[in-house]
Design a protein around this motif. Sequence first.
Motif, PDB file in Angstrom:
ATOM      1  N   ARG A 181     -42.744  -6.517  46.218  1.00  0.00           N
ATOM      2  CA  ARG A 181     -44.194  -6.303  46.130  1.00  0.00           C
ATOM      3  C   ARG A 181     -44.416  -4.921  45.530  1.00  0.00           C
ATOM      4  NH1 ARG A 181     -48.121  -7.178  51.097  1.00  0.00           N
ATOM      5  NH2 ARG A 181     -47.096  -9.155  50.837  1.00  0.00           N
TER       6      ARG A 181
ATOM      7  N   GLU B 238     -43.857  -5.298  56.624  1.00  0.00           N
ATOM      8  CA  GLU B 238     -44.317  -6.455  55.851  1.00  0.00           C
ATOM      9  C   GLU B 238     -44.253  -7.770  56.630  1.00  0.00           C
ATOM     10  OE1 GLU B 238     -45.659  -6.194  52.896  1.00  0.00           O
ATOM     11  OE2 GLU B 238     -45.139  -4.121  52.463  1.00  0.00           O
ATOM     12  N   ARG B 239     -43.865  -7.720  57.879  1.00  0.00           N
ATOM     13  CA  ARG B 239     -43.710  -8.946  58.671  1.00  0.00           C
ATOM     14  C   ARG B 239     -45.056  -9.564  59.043  1.00  0.00           C
ATOM     15  NH1 ARG B 239     -38.915  -6.590  62.483  1.00  0.00           N
ATOM     16  NH2 ARG B 239     -37.456  -6.274  60.757  1.00  0.00           N
ATOM     17  N   GLY B 240     -45.014 -10.853  59.386  1.00  0.00           N
ATOM     18  CA  GLY B 240     -46.203 -11.557  59.846  1.00  0.00           C
ATOM     19  C   GLY B 240     -47.097 -12.056  58.725  1.00  0.00           C
ATOM     20  N   GLN B 241     -46.584 -12.089  57.506  1.00  0.00           N
ATOM     21  CA  GLN B 241     -47.390 -12.512  56.365  1.00  0.00           C
ATOM     22  C   GLN B 241     -46.833 -13.761  55.680  1.00  0.00           C
ATOM     23  OE1 GLN B 241     -48.228  -9.132  53.716  1.00  0.00           O
ATOM     24  NE2 GLN B 241     -47.462  -7.821  55.343  1.00  0.00           N
ATOM     25  N   GLY B 242     -45.811 -14.364  56.265  1.00  0.00           N
ATOM     26  CA  GLY B 242     -45.223 -15.566  55.690  1.00  0.00           C
ATOM     27  C   GLY B 242     -44.223 -15.295  54.580  1.00  0.00           C
ATOM     28  N   ILE B 243     -43.797 -14.047  54.436  1.00  0.00           N
ATOM     29  CA  ILE B 243     -42.862 -13.694  53.368  1.00  0.00           C
ATOM     30  C   ILE B 243     -41.507 -14.366  53.574  1.00  0.00           C
ATOM     31  CG2 ILE B 243     -41.611 -11.779  52.282  1.00  0.00           C
ATOM     32  CD1 ILE B 243     -44.150 -10.055  52.966  1.00  0.00           C
TER      33      ILE B 243
END
Length: 103
Positions: free
Chosen positions: A48, A76-81
């Motif tokens: 990103r 960056e966790r919790g965003q469906g990455i």
Amino acid sequence: MVSFRRLREEDVEVLSIMAKECFSVPWTAKAFAELVDDEKSVYLVAVRDEKVIGCCGVVNTCGDGDIDIVMVSEKERGQGIAKAMLQELLKAGESIGIENFTL
């Protein structure tokens, strides 16, 4: 927006630092470096804004794929990455002959 691409040599150091944040027994820079040109595996990074924020990989053993790492930077966790990255990994794994995947 997050994009995915194959692991490159320039990703090795940042991934080894991220692994120290994610795992109690982290992968080393040397371990990541050995995977850059490994023809029997696929390792992807999530990017990103030109910054590596995650990694996942699979090793092909006679058509069976062992997914041996999935990590996303804590910020960056919790965003469906991870989910999106794994979906890309499954497609890439199929392209090198993997028929079955395990995690």
